[in-house]
Motif scaffolding. Structure first.
Motif, PDB file in Angstrom:
ATOM      1  N   VAL A 188      11.275  30.619  31.428  1.00 26.46           N
ATOM      2  CA  VAL A 188      12.192  29.729  32.715  1.00 26.46           C
ATOM      3  C   VAL A 188      13.373  30.089  32.344  1.00 26.46           C
ATOM      4  CG1 VAL A 188      13.784  27.686  31.830  1.00 26.46           C
ATOM      5  CG2 VAL A 188      11.129  28.031  30.344  1.00 26.46           C
ATOM      6  N   GLN A 189      13.600  30.691  33.985  1.00 20.47           N
ATOM      7  CA  GLN A 189      14.878  31.794  34.227  1.00 20.47           C
ATOM      8  C   GLN A 189      16.172  30.635  33.771  1.00 20.47           C
ATOM      9  OE1 GLN A 189      12.034  31.372  37.492  1.00 20.47           O
ATOM     10  NE2 GLN A 189      12.628  32.292  38.273  1.00 20.47           N
ATOM     11  N   ALA A 190      15.721  29.192  34.001  1.00 19.15           N
ATOM     12  CA  ALA A 190      17.384  28.742  33.711  1.00 19.15           C
ATOM     13  C   ALA A 190      17.849  29.370  32.561  1.00 19.15           C
ATOM     14  CB  ALA A 190      17.045  27.630  33.895  1.00 19.15           C
ATOM     15  N   HIS A 198       7.579  41.267  42.622  1.00 17.08           N
ATOM     16  CA  HIS A 198       8.368  39.779  43.565  1.00 17.08           C
ATOM     17  C   HIS A 198       9.050  39.490  43.948  1.00 17.08           C
ATOM     18  CE1 HIS A 198       3.268  39.942  43.620  1.00 17.08           C
ATOM     19  NE2 HIS A 198       3.736  40.177  42.788  1.00 17.08           N
ATOM     20  N   GLN A 199      10.081  40.125  43.468  1.00 16.94           N
ATOM     21  CA  GLN A 199      11.905  39.290  43.421  1.00 16.94           C
ATOM     22  C   GLN A 199      11.806  38.446  44.955  1.00 16.94           C
ATOM     23  OE1 GLN A 199      15.131  41.515  44.203  1.00 16.94           O
ATOM     24  NE2 GLN A 199      16.343  40.284  41.961  1.00 16.94           N
ATOM     25  N   CYS A 200      12.839  37.927  44.551  1.00 17.81           N
ATOM     26  CA  CYS A 200      12.790  37.050  46.475  1.00 17.81           C
ATOM     27  C   CYS A 200      12.766  38.110  47.576  1.00 17.81           C
ATOM     28  CB  CYS A 200      13.670  35.783  46.244  1.00 17.81           C
ATOM     29  SG  CYS A 200      13.791  34.626  47.701  1.00 17.81           S
ATOM     30  N   ASN A 205      18.069  23.516  47.670  1.00 23.72           N
ATOM     31  CA  ASN A 205      18.531  22.485  46.303  1.00 23.72           C
ATOM     32  C   ASN A 205      19.944  23.183  45.275  1.00 23.72           C
ATOM     33  OD1 ASN A 205      16.636  20.359  45.826  1.00 23.72           O
ATOM     34  ND2 ASN A 205      15.222  21.740  45.364  1.00 23.72           N
ATOM     35  N   ALA A 206      19.486  25.007  45.957  1.00 23.52           N
ATOM     36  CA  ALA A 206      20.636  25.793  45.843  1.00 23.52           C
ATOM     37  C   ALA A 206      21.980  25.300  46.195  1.00 23.52           C
ATOM     38  CB  ALA A 206      20.223  27.630  45.990  1.00 23.52           C
ATOM     39  N   THR A 207      21.739  25.226  47.716  1.00 28.99           N
ATOM     40  CA  THR A 207      23.073  24.371  47.940  1.00 28.99           C
ATOM     41  C   THR A 207      23.807  23.076  47.051  1.00 28.99           C
ATOM     42  OG1 THR A 207      22.152  25.596  49.736  1.00 28.99           O
ATOM     43  CG2 THR A 207      24.569  24.331  49.916  1.00 28.99           C
TER      44      THR A 207
HETATM   45  C1  HEM Z   1       9.818  34.582  45.962  1.00 29.14           C
HETATM   46  C2  HEM Z   1      14.018  31.887  44.432  1.00 29.14           C
HETATM   47  C3  HEM Z   1      15.194  31.437  49.183  1.00 29.14           C
HETATM   48  C4  HEM Z   1      11.509  34.249  50.813  1.00 29.14           C
HETATM   49  C5  HEM Z   1      11.058  34.164  44.788  1.00 29.14           C
HETATM   50  C6  HEM Z   1      10.449  33.972  43.582  1.00 29.14           C
HETATM   51  C7  HEM Z   1      11.392  33.318  43.162  1.00 29.14           C
HETATM   52  C8  HEM Z   1      11.826  32.190  44.630  1.00 29.14           C
HETATM   53  C9  HEM Z   1      11.856  32.598  42.082  1.00 29.14           C
HETATM   54  C10 HEM Z   1      10.158  34.834  43.000  1.00 29.14           C
HETATM   55  C11 HEM Z   1       9.823  35.903  42.401  1.00 29.14           C
HETATM   56  C12 HEM Z   1       9.388  37.172  41.241  1.00 29.14           C
HETATM   57  O1  HEM Z   1       8.056  36.255  41.997  1.00 29.14           O
HETATM   58  O2  HEM Z   1       9.824  37.466  40.746  1.00 29.14           O
HETATM   59  C13 HEM Z   1      14.344  31.488  45.763  1.00 29.14           C
HETATM   60  C14 HEM Z   1      15.235  30.380  45.882  1.00 29.14           C
HETATM   61  C15 HEM Z   1      16.194  30.524  47.010  1.00 29.14           C
HETATM   62  C16 HEM Z   1      14.668  31.102  47.726  1.00 29.14           C
HETATM   63  C17 HEM Z   1      16.248  30.201  44.517  1.00 29.14           C
HETATM   64  C18 HEM Z   1      17.056  30.428  47.179  1.00 29.14           C
HETATM   65  C19 HEM Z   1      18.281  30.243  46.916  1.00 29.14           C
HETATM   66  C20 HEM Z   1      14.352  31.989  49.280  1.00 29.14           C
HETATM   67  C21 HEM Z   1      14.160  32.592  51.250  1.00 29.14           C
HETATM   68  C22 HEM Z   1      12.984  32.903  51.662  1.00 29.14           C
HETATM   69  C23 HEM Z   1      12.136  33.407  50.541  1.00 29.14           C
HETATM   70  C24 HEM Z   1      15.150  31.815  52.542  1.00 29.14           C
HETATM   71  C25 HEM Z   1      12.944  33.312  52.606  1.00 29.14           C
HETATM   72  C26 HEM Z   1      13.110  33.113  54.114  1.00 29.14           C
HETATM   73  C27 HEM Z   1      10.533  34.525  49.672  1.00 29.14           C
HETATM   74  C28 HEM Z   1       9.116  34.931  49.579  1.00 29.14           C
HETATM   75  C29 HEM Z   1       8.739  35.397  48.152  1.00 29.14           C
HETATM   76  C30 HEM Z   1       9.812  34.923  47.396  1.00 29.14           C
HETATM   77  C31 HEM Z   1       8.294  35.756  50.954  1.00 29.14           C
HETATM   78  C32 HEM Z   1       8.008  35.958  47.848  1.00 29.14           C
HETATM   79  C33 HEM Z   1       7.967  37.213  47.696  1.00 29.14           C
HETATM   80  C34 HEM Z   1       6.859  38.552  46.460  1.00 29.14           C
HETATM   81  O3  HEM Z   1       6.099  37.707  46.146  1.00 29.14           O
HETATM   82  O4  HEM Z   1       6.922  39.858  47.463  1.00 29.14           O
HETATM   83  N1  HEM Z   1      11.268  32.668  45.440  1.00 29.14           N
HETATM   84  N2  HEM Z   1      14.097  32.071  47.059  1.00 29.14           N
HETATM   85  N3  HEM Z   1      13.325  32.693  49.241  1.00 29.14           N
HETATM   86  N4  HEM Z   1      10.917  33.667  48.318  1.00 29.14           N
HETATM   87 FE1  HEM Z   1      12.858  33.240  47.433  1.00 29.14          FE
END
Ligand code: HEM
Ligand code: FES
Length: 769
Positions: free
Chosen positions: A339-341, A374-376, A272-274
């Motif tokens: 709402v991050q947007a 929890h950042q991604c 979706n982001a792409t």
């Molecule tokens: C958590 C967005 C791609 C793995 C998150 C969170 C967001 C997010 C909003 C929650 C953050 C929070 O609670 O502070 C995105 C977006 C992506 C992306 C916009 C692509 C553009 C990915 C990919 C992976 C991934 C490619 C894995 C290969 C994870 C994991 C968490 C997470 C494991 C949990 C981290 C934690 O709770 O400690 N992501 N994500 N994400 N994301 Fe992503």
């Protein structure tokens, strides 16, 4: 207004506060929110930044700082509800899920401490920048292979032809899942999104439950194979091995839930982001063309796309105790929709928040990846994929255009945003590789991680250079193609970059005229910073680079009156403030001082535009500014803004002890940071409370550098303790302050540190990061 009950309807919030008409009408499952969530909440950002929505039973948070502060505290604001179903399952749907043995439990993203951090740290290694670089060649090879399929066709649906598939394949590869399983998993992703964040009807729920159940079974089958033979490569195999080593930290039930959740986390977010990024860029053909000509801008364009069109537009938290957000009371158990947007378009944080600007050098401060503990974890995989896509497309299909007349169709839900299709077209006869097959072998390689801010530069042309006061050059800059430059606010500066020099200069021209920027540069004989270079060499027609505009010296427009004080060249931000106050009709006095009249830059303009408010003070003829007397009886509510030499600012700071806090605002000319000498400095450790990391800081390394190399996205601007951009909150440890930003009181409180220059006094410092 925050903290007060807005105009009421009959509805009340759980704290008994009446709900405003707009809050009552807010429904994220329909209307504007589904099209443009930031726009749908513009009213809230302005008037009611935190409001209760009876439709969904959530407190909706819309401003950048509020959202960041909630993300920052994952104890008070638990992520437990992050994957809760927005629409509870019907009993029929539940029994279908039971049939499949569906037993989804907490996974990383919705777990509480201390379990979460223990697991996150154990499983973080594969996500670190140094371990991700090896995936890039595979992403590039895939992208080229998929593009080969349609490059001669002249049209494509980028979603179905490439962007849906590749992030799934990359995710599977990263996790160690065989591609043979991909087809089964593919159909289930949509069901997961609707199941968690959507509002399906009872009939739709039945089908969704079947798909979710099958997704669960497939994920489990794959996992069983991994458990039976755990030697494979990939993050999921690593997680299985950690399960064998530390079953208490990574239990089997966790493995099962994580297997399903990580696929959704890695795949659709990136697809979706792409698609959003390409949609945004192709809707702004000038930006697209610029990227094609200057692909070095790709990393910053990716961040700007994630800011204005992120794929995750809202995320959830639940309050674990009675508290307040943005001044609004939230009861224990209150659910928050962040709402991050909306944060990403908050003008309190962003200059020209509504503009799409691929030169925005702080775009990576967007909230699309969340923030804090929890950042991604996969953010750098997502970034890397998006960069490779853009690199390959801008090189091979620069003439690609959006097919006119198509509608952005999104799956109806509150969090995931991306178009169902994205149709593009081009003339294959114009494909550059037909003329020059060598372009196929080209590639750029960007360092994994957030872009380096200093690399994000805009090219401008010098329109005019003239003298204005002793040793001061007045320089006018414009876009090379005559396009408007980004708007700026009073107090803003740009970085001027040329001949190996980089220096900040305040914008001193008319803020209403975006056809040019004006700066005034004092040629400093002893300056280490290139002022001589700029003054001696720049001439009309030259091409130079700039970064910004940024504003670290913002004018609070709500004060009742103002005193502006400028010493010599310090007039540059001050005159812009005077312009603004005049336009707002606010009462202000402008004190402009120097030794001699000839050392008053921009005097003609200042006298022309601000004669009625102006007092000139020249020490050589005995009219030196007497700060004590001039500022003796400041009327209540007055704000003082000053820019000038250190001596003047030190005297003002001493005086300000008598004023209410926040009365004095000033900007220094120079900072105190210099090169680090490891024979004088000592190494220390920075413990990051929000993200659970411990970062070693070497004696010859700044705290900022150490944080960046540990994968922490820290903003940086001046790099020398002047601007406050790199600030972090200190929880424990004594600080060796070396900045010019903090006031005496702030230093004494020991709660903030400028990471670009200040250090720990002892061996350890604990930061709220
Ligand atoms: C958590 C967005 C791609 C793995 C998150 C969170 C967001 C997010 C909003 C929650 C953050 C929070 O609670 O502070 C995105 C977006 C992506 C992306 C916009 C692509 C553009 C990915 C990919 C992976 C991934 C490619 C894995 C290969 C994870 C994991 C968490 C997470 C494991 C949990 C981290 C934690 O709770 O400690 N992501 N994500 N994400 N994301 Fe992503
Ligand atoms: Fe400006 Fe640190 S980056 S104070």
């Amino acid at each position: 207004m925050a903290g007060q009950c807005p105009i009421a309807t009959d509805a009340t919030s759980p704290t008994g506060c009446p709900v405003s008409a707009r809050a009552s009408a807010f429904n994220p499952f329909e209307g504007e929110y589904q099209i443009d969530p930031a726009e749908a909440l513009r009213w809230a950002r302005e008037e009611e930044p935190v409001f209760y929505s009876p439709e969904i039973g959530y407190w909706v948070v819309t401003r950048y700082e509020d959202i960041k502060s909630v993300f920052r505290d994952n104890i008070l604001f638990s992520p437990a509800v992050a994957l809760e179903k927005m629409t509870p399952s019907t009993p029929e749907a539940q029994s279908i899920l039971q049939k499949y043995g569906y037993a989804m439990q907490r996974t990383m993203v919705n777990e509480d401490e201390p379990d979460h951090m223990a697991r996150r740290r154990l499983l973080l290694d594969d996500f670190l920048p140094e371990n991700l670089a090896k995936h890039e060649p595979a992403v590039r090879a895939l992208t080229r292979r998929y593009m080969d399929r349609f490059i001669d066709r002249g049209h494509a649906d980028l979603v179905s032809d490439i962007f849906y598939e590749i992030p799934l394949t990359v995710a599977l590869h990263f996790l160690g899942v065989s591609e043979d399983d991909a087809s089964e998993l593919r159909e289930f992703a949509v069901a997961h999104t609707l199941n968690t964040w959507g509002r399906p009807t009872p009939e739709e729920q039945l089908e969704i439950a079947e798909n979710v159940g099958r997704f669960w079974q497939t994920a489990n089958r794959i996992l069983d194979r991994m458990i039976a033979n755990p030697d494979g490569e990939g993050w999921m195999y690593e997680t299985v091995r950690q399960h064998f080593k530390h079953p208490d930290i990574v239990p089997e039930s966790y493995l099962r839930s994580m297997m399903m959740a990580i696929l959704a986390a890695a795949h659709e977010t990136t697809s979706n982001a792409t698609a959003n990024a390409f949609w945004t860029l192709l809707s702004n053909p000038e930006a697209w063309d610029e990227l094609c000509q200057n692909p070095a801008l790709i990393p910053s364009a990716v961040e700007e796309c994630l800011r204005v069109a992120g794929s995750i537009v809202a995320w959830r938290r639940i309050a674990t105790a009675d508290t307040a957000v943005g001044g609004v009371e939230i009861p224990e158990g209150g659910r928050l929709l962040l709402v991050q947007a909306s944060a990403n378009k908050d003008p309190r944080h962003w200059e020209n928040a509504d503009d799409f600007d691929i030169y925005r050098d702080n775009a990576s401060e967007h909230m699309t990846f969340g923030y804090g503990a929890h950042q991604c974890m996969g953010k750098n995989i997502g970034r890397m994929e998006m960069r490779v896509f853009l690199e390959e497309f801008t090189r091979r299909l620069p003439h690609m255009r959006l097919k006119p007349g198509q509608k952005f169709e999104n799956l109806v839900n509150i969090s995931f945003r991306g178009p169902a299709s994205l149709h593009v077209e081009w003339d294959p006869a114009q494909n550059p590789e037909r003329r020059d097959p060598a372009i196929l072998d080209k590639s750029l390689s960007f360092a994994i991680g957030a872009p380096v801010k200093d690399d994000i530069l805009r090219r401008v042309t010098v329109r005019a250079v003239s003298d204005t006061g002793d040793g001061v050059k007045h320089i006018v800059l414009q876009d090379p193609r005559g396009r408007p430059l980004p708007a700026f606010t009073a107090g803003s500066h740009i970085d001027l970059v040329d001949g190996g020099f980089r220096r900040k200069y305040s914008l001193c021209g008319d803020a209403n005229d975006t056809s040019s920027y004006e700066v005034a540069i004092l040629r400093e004989e002893d300056g280490r910073d290139g002022s001589k270079h700029f003054c001696d060499t720049l001439k009309a027609g030259d091409s130079v680079q700039i970064a910004g505009p940024r504003n670290h010296f913002k004018l609070d427009e709500d004060a009742s009156s103002y005193v502006l004080i400028a010493g010599g060249i310090g007039i540059t931000p001050i005159v812009a403030m005077a312009d603004r106050l005049k336009a707002l009709g606010k009462p202000y006095r402008l004190h402009f001082c120097a030794k001699l009249q000839s050392a008053l830059p921009l005097l003609d303009r200042v006298e022309r535009d601000h004669a009625g408010a102006l007092s000139l003070h020249l020490s050589a003829d005995g009219s030196r500014l007497d700060l004590d007397r001039t500022l003796a009886d400041l009327p209540d509510g007055t704000q003082v803004y000053a820019c000038g030499p250190e001596r003047m600012l030190d005297a003002l700071e001493d005086l300000s002890d008598r004023w209410p806090e926040g009365t004095l605002h000033y900007e220094h000319f120079s900072g105190g940071a210099g090169a680090l000498d490891p024979s004088v400095e000592h190494a220390f450790e920075a413990e990051l409370a929000d993200s659970g990391l411990t970062v070693p800081v070497a004696a010859d390394q700044t705290l900022y550098e150490a944080l960046r190399s540990a994968g922490v996205d820290m903003p940086l601007d001046c790099g020398e303790g002047l601007c406050g951009t790199c600030e972090a909150r200190v929880i424990e440890g004594d600080i060796d302050h070396r900045d010019k930003v903090l006031t005496k009181q702030e230093r004494a409180s020991g709660e903030r540190i400028m990471t670009c220059c200040s250090r720990a006094k002892g061996n350890r410092i604990v930061l709220a990061l």
